[in-house]
Design a protein around this motif. Structure first.
Motif, PDB file in Angstrom:
ATOM      1  N   GLU A 433      -7.033   2.156 -20.450  1.00 28.87           N
ATOM      2  CA  GLU A 433      -6.454   0.871 -19.750  1.00 28.87           C
ATOM      3  C   GLU A 433      -5.466   1.613 -18.644  1.00 28.87           C
ATOM      4  O   GLU A 433      -5.211   3.154 -18.474  1.00 28.87           O
ATOM      5  N   ARG A 434      -4.786   1.649 -17.337  1.00 24.97           N
ATOM      6  CA  ARG A 434      -4.355   2.292 -16.342  1.00 24.97           C
ATOM      7  C   ARG A 434      -3.120   2.333 -15.457  1.00 24.97           C
ATOM      8  O   ARG A 434      -2.825   3.364 -15.634  1.00 24.97           O
ATOM      9  N   ASP A 435      -2.688   0.689 -16.113  1.00 20.00           N
ATOM     10  CA  ASP A 435      -1.622   0.302 -15.778  1.00 20.00           C
ATOM     11  C   ASP A 435      -0.933   1.156 -16.421  1.00 20.00           C
ATOM     12  O   ASP A 435      -0.285   0.945 -18.109  1.00 20.00           O
ATOM     13  N   PRO A 436       0.980   1.639 -16.174  1.00 23.11           N
ATOM     14  CA  PRO A 436       1.548   2.065 -17.143  1.00 23.11           C
ATOM     15  C   PRO A 436       2.636   1.578 -17.688  1.00 23.11           C
ATOM     16  O   PRO A 436       2.483   1.500 -18.983  1.00 23.11           O
ATOM     17  N   ALA A 437       2.725   0.469 -17.180  1.00 22.87           N
ATOM     18  CA  ALA A 437       3.497  -0.995 -18.131  1.00 22.87           C
ATOM     19  C   ALA A 437       2.964  -1.907 -19.558  1.00 22.87           C
ATOM     20  O   ALA A 437       3.612  -1.042 -20.186  1.00 22.87           O
ATOM     21  N   GLU A 438       1.845  -1.500 -18.753  1.00 27.78           N
ATOM     22  CA  GLU A 438       0.611  -2.056 -19.821  1.00 27.78           C
ATOM     23  C   GLU A 438       0.276  -1.355 -21.040  1.00 27.78           C
ATOM     24  O   GLU A 438       0.683  -1.598 -22.411  1.00 27.78           O
ATOM     25  N   ARG A 439       0.039   0.385 -20.688  1.00 27.45           N
ATOM     26  CA  ARG A 439      -0.030   1.393 -21.240  1.00 27.45           C
ATOM     27  C   ARG A 439       1.307   1.582 -22.608  1.00 27.45           C
ATOM     28  O   ARG A 439       0.935   1.596 -23.376  1.00 27.45           O
ATOM     29  N   ARG A 440       2.239   1.281 -22.160  1.00 27.38           N
ATOM     30  CA  ARG A 440       3.703   1.340 -22.995  1.00 27.38           C
ATOM     31  C   ARG A 440       3.453   0.108 -23.737  1.00 27.38           C
ATOM     32  O   ARG A 440       3.727   0.258 -25.190  1.00 27.38           O
ATOM     33  N   ARG A 441       2.971  -1.092 -23.105  1.00 24.24           N
ATOM     34  CA  ARG A 441       3.047  -2.260 -24.745  1.00 24.24           C
ATOM     35  C   ARG A 441       2.282  -2.105 -25.492  1.00 24.24           C
ATOM     36  O   ARG A 441       2.616  -2.471 -26.494  1.00 24.24           O
ATOM     37  N   MET A 442       1.570  -1.359 -25.068  1.00 24.17           N
ATOM     38  CA  MET A 442      -0.004  -1.177 -25.603  1.00 24.17           C
ATOM     39  C   MET A 442       0.763   0.368 -26.754  1.00 24.17           C
ATOM     40  O   MET A 442       0.402  -0.173 -28.357  1.00 24.17           O
ATOM     41  N   ILE A 443       1.108   1.304 -26.272  1.00 20.50           N
ATOM     42  CA  ILE A 443       1.811   1.730 -27.290  1.00 20.50           C
ATOM     43  C   ILE A 443       3.122   1.414 -28.470  1.00 20.50           C
ATOM     44  O   ILE A 443       2.697   2.283 -29.466  1.00 20.50           O
ATOM     45  N   ARG A 444       3.412   0.383 -27.203  1.00 22.72           N
ATOM     46  CA  ARG A 444       4.524  -0.027 -28.481  1.00 22.72           C
ATOM     47  C   ARG A 444       4.049  -0.694 -29.389  1.00 22.72           C
ATOM     48  O   ARG A 444       4.865  -1.210 -30.557  1.00 22.72           O
ATOM     49  N   SER A 445       2.729  -1.609 -29.125  1.00 22.16           N
ATOM     50  CA  SER A 445       2.630  -2.769 -29.863  1.00 22.16           C
ATOM     51  C   SER A 445       1.501  -1.494 -31.003  1.00 22.16           C
ATOM     52  O   SER A 445       1.340  -2.175 -32.613  1.00 22.16           O
ATOM     53  N   ARG A 446       1.075  -0.717 -30.181  1.00 22.20           N
ATOM     54  CA  ARG A 446       0.575   0.585 -31.963  1.00 22.20           C
ATOM     55  C   ARG A 446       1.305   0.671 -32.801  1.00 22.20           C
ATOM     56  O   ARG A 446       0.652   1.042 -33.616  1.00 22.20           O
ATOM     57  N   ALA A 447       3.076   1.396 -32.297  1.00 22.11           N
ATOM     58  CA  ALA A 447       3.577   2.047 -33.524  1.00 22.11           C
ATOM     59  C   ALA A 447       3.888   1.480 -34.404  1.00 22.11           C
ATOM     60  O   ALA A 447       4.176   1.140 -35.477  1.00 22.11           O
ATOM     61  N   ILE A 448       4.053  -0.538 -33.676  1.00 22.94           N
ATOM     62  CA  ILE A 448       4.465  -1.551 -34.503  1.00 22.94           C
ATOM     63  C   ILE A 448       3.483  -1.493 -36.352  1.00 22.94           C
ATOM     64  O   ILE A 448       3.782  -1.836 -36.979  1.00 22.94           O
ATOM     65  N   ASN A 449       2.136  -1.176 -35.660  1.00 26.29           N
ATOM     66  CA  ASN A 449       1.390  -2.067 -36.598  1.00 26.29           C
ATOM     67  C   ASN A 449       1.164  -0.620 -37.280  1.00 26.29           C
ATOM     68  O   ASN A 449       1.058  -0.821 -37.940  1.00 26.29           O
ATOM     69  N   ALA A 450       1.469   0.670 -36.695  1.00 20.69           N
ATOM     70  CA  ALA A 450       1.309   1.846 -37.937  1.00 20.69           C
ATOM     71  C   ALA A 450       2.292   2.242 -38.878  1.00 20.69           C
ATOM     72  O   ALA A 450       2.692   2.848 -39.697  1.00 20.69           O
ATOM     73  N   VAL A 451       3.438   1.907 -38.122  1.00 18.47           N
ATOM     74  CA  VAL A 451       4.586   1.254 -39.291  1.00 18.47           C
ATOM     75  C   VAL A 451       4.231   0.148 -40.102  1.00 18.47           C
ATOM     76  O   VAL A 451       4.445   0.646 -41.955  1.00 18.47           O
ATOM     77  N   GLY A 452       3.480  -0.685 -39.785  1.00 26.47           N
ATOM     78  CA  GLY A 452       3.866  -1.843 -40.913  1.00 26.47           C
ATOM     79  C   GLY A 452       2.526  -1.616 -41.718  1.00 26.47           C
ATOM     80  O   GLY A 452       2.509  -1.809 -42.929  1.00 26.47           O
ATOM     81  N   LEU A 453       1.680  -0.887 -41.173  1.00 21.98           N
ATOM     82  CA  LEU A 453       0.300  -0.510 -42.402  1.00 21.98           C
ATOM     83  C   LEU A 453       0.725   0.515 -43.269  1.00 21.98           C
ATOM     84  O   LEU A 453       0.444   0.602 -45.076  1.00 21.98           O
ATOM     85  N   SER A 454       1.739   1.535 -43.003  1.00 22.58           N
ATOM     86  CA  SER A 454       1.965   2.617 -44.238  1.00 22.58           C
ATOM     87  C   SER A 454       3.082   1.885 -45.228  1.00 22.58           C
ATOM     88  O   SER A 454       3.174   1.946 -46.169  1.00 22.58           O
ATOM     89  N   LEU A 455       3.926   0.976 -44.683  1.00 18.87           N
ATOM     90  CA  LEU A 455       4.590   0.171 -45.698  1.00 18.87           C
ATOM     91  C   LEU A 455       4.013  -0.601 -46.289  1.00 18.87           C
ATOM     92  O   LEU A 455       3.844  -0.152 -47.601  1.00 18.87           O
TER      93      LEU A 455
END
Length: 680
Positions: A433-455
């Protein structure tokens, strides 16, 4: 229409066309009770489990109850936030299974599927057993018959769900909303009384709790951690059912993903509010609650309670105190709580069939699970789930306290693999992905899933450590069993596909076709079979008759000569009066004499129109076909002869098909049926 069709129509309703699938999709107001009833119903027992665990060390440890509740709510928030990403990324309804399969491989997907299958079966068994025990406490005649009551409840849910997801959703919507209204209304009134200083104490507030053996001494730091871990793992029962929405996205109306995500958010907010409200009120009202099998630990002023003391559930104690001057309020809360415990199983009846259909398409489950029934529901999956739940209910005699120990493990296994799969999903897409807005959304989603995985990983470890020996090992074994079965089914389908693959040798024609027409009498069905066999132009054609009576044989041979059919008649003598074996042996002998040839067996059969006539005809033909199907090089052809009863049945079916029914004009189907009217 036969008796079976009439009964089916009465129980399930009219058949629905495949084109009417859109009419069965759910709006959010119906989807919430359909998919959230399991998670919401956990409010009826998750707080009880927290208080039971804390009571191991005495009532003084109830001070930790609201903190344990907050920990559970935080995990719930993380899981729901993670699943909101899942329903957007994978809206096809595979949920955890699809996420794990696509991102982690087939083995991970099968592990998730086995965990979910076990969890769905346990959801039905636990919910229905809890409802049966609740009914037995209210109706004395049900006592000691809880398993039977539970089985009847399961069968009732099966009948309702077989009518289709839209109709079953409408049926379950009212009780679920009444439950939410009852619990939230009770808690709101309780907090109002607490704010004004008039909150009454619970009926058990005057009791003392004796710590369990080994927990009498003041707790060390390590002991406190163990106690809180056990309470936390039991409270995490509140998270069961959250994953059902991600598995049921196809049942939502468009936009499916957005509606599913909104429903998930509403579920999380309502469930968290209800659970924390119940826990806080129970703590403030001095509730004392222990394992129902350890009531001897409850005392009053140091004196054991009388024999037969009835310990009411926490919600019942809160309702009794809050509505002390309004008994209808108490009965309303208790009744709808009992009802929702039974209806919570409906979440599994909606999630399991969808998952089963996806597994069937992937070759991991019998293909029958992927077929929709008359009402466009996955009928075979519904029946299969009910059968497994009934086995579990009977095996554990509908004892909720035993079944509850099997819970949670499966769902947290799927939680963990799903979150790990989503992290891999976002990482893979971020690489391209090269679109900055889409990349920010994906990074945010990955962080949410990472927190979910940890818990969820922490919770899974805690659950395994605290519940494995208490019964969770059975769940692990069940998951391993389903995993092995799915692998075996996949291996079988792959083997069959390889065996059926066409190659150059399949173009070769048989060197010879030897046709035989089975003869019982020289009547119209036999003559029709002979005519059809002649029309196929085989290399050799003969009639075959099995002789068990000399006089009947002589009469048939005389009629055969008089008719002059032009076909020779082969008589097989059967001294032991067998009919099937001589024919099979004769066909096998012909095939062995010419291995590259084909033996074509034509069987005259009656076509009847009434169900009871099926019992009177064609029984020998059915057995014969069953044997011949396993004989290499033998082709079996049924030559039907329609009796008058079959014509009457066909005419009746045609009239029924084109009859204008109530509601057809409103649905715009009248003109369509008139266009297809069959002339009489």
């Amino acid at each position: 229409m036969g008796v079976g069709d009439v009964s089916k129509r009465i129980l399930l309703g009219r058949k629905l066309r495949s084109a009417q699938l859109g009419e069965t999709l759910l709006p959010k107001r119906i989807a919430l009770p359909v998919f959230a009833s399991d998670a919401l119903s956990s409010v009826a027992y998750a707080p009880d489990e927290v208080f039971i665990m804390l009571a191991i060390a005495g009532a003084a440890q109830y001070v930790w109850s609201w903190k344990v509740g907050i920990a559970v709510v935080l995990v719930m928030a993380a899981v729901i936030a993670s699943y909101r990403q899942t329903v957007h990324a994978y809206p096809s309804g595979g949920g955890d299974y699809e996420v794990a399969t696509v991102n982690l491989g087939r083995t991970a997907g099968m592990t998730v599927a086995s965990a979910l299958l076990v969890d769905y079966v346990l959801t039905v068994a636990v919910s229905i057993s809890a409802g049966a025990n609740y009914a037995a406490s209210a109706i004395p005649s049900f006592q000691h018959h809880e398993a039977t009551v539970a089985v009847v409840m399961v069968l009732l849910l099966v009948a309702i769900n077989l009518r289709g997801i839209r109709e079953s959703g409408s049926f379950f919507a009212v009780p679920t909303y009444l439950f939410m209204f009852a619990i939230l209304g009770m808690c709101a009134w309780g907090f109002l009384e607490m704010g004004t200083g008039t909150l009454p104490m619970a009926e058990s507030a005057s009791l003392e709790i004796t710590p369990k053996e080994g927990w009498e001494e003041p707790l060390t730091t390590f002991g406190l951690i163990i106690l809180l871990a056990r309470a936390f793992s039991s409270g995490c029962a509140a998270l069961t059912g959250v994953e059902a929405i991600s598995n049921g996205v196809p049942a939502f109306r468009r936009p499916k993903s957005r509606n599913a995500a909104t429903t998930l958010l509403m579920l999380g907010m309502i469930a968290a509010t209800m659970m924390m409200s119940v826990i806080v009120l129970a703590k403030q009202m001095g509730v004392r609650y222990v394992d129902p099998h350890e009531l001897e630990r409850l005392t009053r002023d140091g004196v054991p309670l009388p024999e037969g003391y009835d310990q009411h559930a926490i919600i019942a104690q809160i309702a009794d105190a809050v509505f002390h001057d309004f008994s209808p309020g108490f009965y309303f809360v208790v009744v709808v709580t009992g009802v929702i415990l039974v209806l919570a199983a409906n979440t599994a009846f909606n999630g399991f069939p969808v998952l089963g259909s996806i597994l069937a398409k992937d070759g991991l489950a019998p293909r029958a699970l992927g077929a929709r029934g008359d009402r466009l529901a996955y009928s075979n999956g519904i029946v299969f789930l009910a059968a497994m739940a009934i086995v579990l209910i009977l095996a554990f005699d509908a004892e909720t306290t035993k079944l509850i120990q099997l819970y949670i493990v499966g769902v947290f296994v799927s939680f963990n693999l799903s979150q790990l799969g989503m992290i891999r999903h976002w990482s893979r897409h971020l690489a391209t992905e090269r679109d900055p807005a889409e990349r920010r959304r994906m990074i945010r989603s990955r962080a949410i899933n990472a927190v979910g995985l940890s818990l969820t990983a922490v919770v899974l470890v805690v659950v395994l450590l605290t519940k494995f020996l208490a019964g969770a090992w059975i769940t692990v074994l069940a998951m391993a069993f389903f995993f092995a079965v799915m692998r075996a089914i996949k291996g079988h389908y792959d083997h069959v596909e390889r065996e059926l693959a066409a190659d150059e040798t399949d173009k070769a024609l048989p060197t010879r076709v030897h046709a035989i027409v089975l003869v019982s009498k020289l009547h119209k069905p036999t003559l029709r079979a002979l005519a059809f066999a002649k029309a196929t132009r085989p290399n050799a054609l003969e009639g075959v008759y099995v002789s068990v009576d000399e006089r009947e044989t002589a009469r048939l041979m005389e009629e055969w000569d008089d008719r002059n059919t032009g076909v020779p008649l082969k008589v097989l003598h059967s001294p032991y009066r067998e009919v099937v074996r001589p024919i099979v042996e004769y066909a096998t002998a012909i095939r062995q004499a010419n291995p590259r040839g084909v033996v074509a067996v034509y069987i005259p059969e009656y076509v009847v129109g009434r169900w009871w006539e099926q019992l009177l005809h064609n029984q020998t033909a059915l057995r014969l076909k069953g044997r011949l199907l396993f004989t290499p090089g033998v082709m079996v052809t049924s030559v039907p002869y329609q009796l008058r009863s079959s014509e009457i049945a066909a005419e009746r079916e045609a009239r029924e098909e084109h009859r204008v029914r109530p509601g057809d004009l409103r649905r715009g189907r009248v003109d369509e049926r008139r266009d297809r009217q069959v002339p009489r």
